[in-house]
Design a protein around this motif. Structure first.
Motif, PDB file in Angstrom:
ATOM      1  N   ARG A  26      19.776  -6.088  34.676  1.00 37.99           N
ATOM      2  CA  ARG A  26      19.693  -7.484  34.538  1.00 37.99           C
ATOM      3  C   ARG A  26      18.278  -7.785  34.588  1.00 37.99           C
ATOM      4  N   ILE A  27      17.349  -7.112  35.425  1.00 39.97           N
ATOM      5  CA  ILE A  27      16.038  -7.894  35.844  1.00 39.97           C
ATOM      6  C   ILE A  27      15.258  -7.163  34.596  1.00 39.97           C
ATOM      7  N   GLN A  28      15.460  -5.866  34.153  1.00 39.26           N
ATOM      8  CA  GLN A  28      14.967  -5.366  33.216  1.00 39.26           C
ATOM      9  C   GLN A  28      15.139  -5.982  31.931  1.00 39.26           C
ATOM     10  N   GLY A  35       8.852 -10.505  27.165  1.00 40.01           N
ATOM     11  CA  GLY A  35       7.771  -9.864  26.374  1.00 40.01           C
ATOM     12  C   GLY A  35       6.911  -9.196  27.690  1.00 40.01           C
ATOM     13  N   GLY A  36       7.607  -8.890  28.970  1.00 39.22           N
ATOM     14  CA  GLY A  36       6.815  -8.312  30.007  1.00 39.22           C
ATOM     15  C   GLY A  36       6.922  -6.845  29.888  1.00 39.22           C
ATOM     16  N   MET A  66       5.425  -5.203  38.013  1.00 45.24           N
ATOM     17  CA  MET A  66       5.812  -5.725  36.792  1.00 45.24           C
ATOM     18  C   MET A  66       4.428  -6.067  36.216  1.00 45.24           C
ATOM     19  N   ILE A  67       4.441  -6.313  34.816  1.00 41.17           N
ATOM     20  CA  ILE A  67       3.401  -7.074  34.269  1.00 41.17           C
ATOM     21  C   ILE A  67       4.333  -8.226  33.413  1.00 41.17           C
ATOM     22  N   THR A  72       8.325 -16.067  33.226  1.00 40.68           N
ATOM     23  CA  THR A  72       9.198 -15.059  33.421  1.00 40.68           C
ATOM     24  C   THR A  72       9.564 -15.000  35.060  1.00 40.68           C
ATOM     25  N   VAL A  73       8.520 -14.949  35.798  1.00 42.12           N
ATOM     26  CA  VAL A  73       8.824 -15.100  37.476  1.00 42.12           C
ATOM     27  C   VAL A  73       9.979 -16.178  37.727  1.00 42.12           C
TER      28      VAL A  73
END
Length: 163
Positions: A26-28, A35-36, A66-67, A72-73
């Motif tokens: 889910r996080i991925q 776009g991270g 992560m980038i 997204t955070v």
């Protein structure tokens, strides 16, 4: 503008491997949607907590580098807050100097590994070429038999001369 973040979260110790895998997927998925990029996932596994959380003494620790974009955070934190399996989570922006140093070290390791792989491939190619050198072979089987019989005759004449 993307930034480097580290996400650490503690899952309920009673969850199965499937729930852990689902949470990570889910996080991925969220990271990919915005776009991270996930740099590294570090499973610490089941560890003792410093203090009890929801009457649990243990928890399953996972850390992810992560980038991400700042938007997204918020989405990741909202997802983790809603999940009943996540006991605690923390998203932290990483120090740019430390991130740069890690990237340089990783690039250097990859360059060394590539050079070692290239050297091993070259060595393997050289060995294969030395093994596959062709021997002189007669053009027809009749000529080969004639050569063998003439060499046998010359060997027998040499042995009789020595005696």
């Amino acid at each position: 503008m993307t930034r480097d973040y580290e996400l650490g979260f503690i899952l309920n110790p009673e969850v199965s491997e499937d729930v852990i895998r689902t949470t990570l997927e889910r996080i991925q998925q969220i990271v990919a949607t915005y776009g991270g990029q996930i740099v590294k996932i570090n499973h610490w596994g089941r560890r003792r907590l410093a203090y009890p959380i929801e009457r649990h003494r243990d928890g399953y620790y996972i850390f992810i580098d992560m980038i991400l974009t700042p938007e997204t955070v918020g989405e990741i934190e909202r997802t983790l807050q809603v999940s009943e399996d996540v006991m605690r989570h923390m998203m932290k922006r990483r120090d740019p100097k430390a991130v740069q140093k890690e990237r340089e070290e990783r690039a250097e390791r990859e360059a060394r590994a590539a050079a070692a792989a290239e050297a091993a491939a070259a060595e393997t190619t050289e060995q294969a070429e030395s093994v596959q050198q062709p021997e002189e072979v007669s053009s027809t089987p009749a000529e080969a038999t004639a050569e063998e019989s003439s060499s046998a005759v010359s060997e027998s004449s040499e042995s009789s001369v020595e005696a």
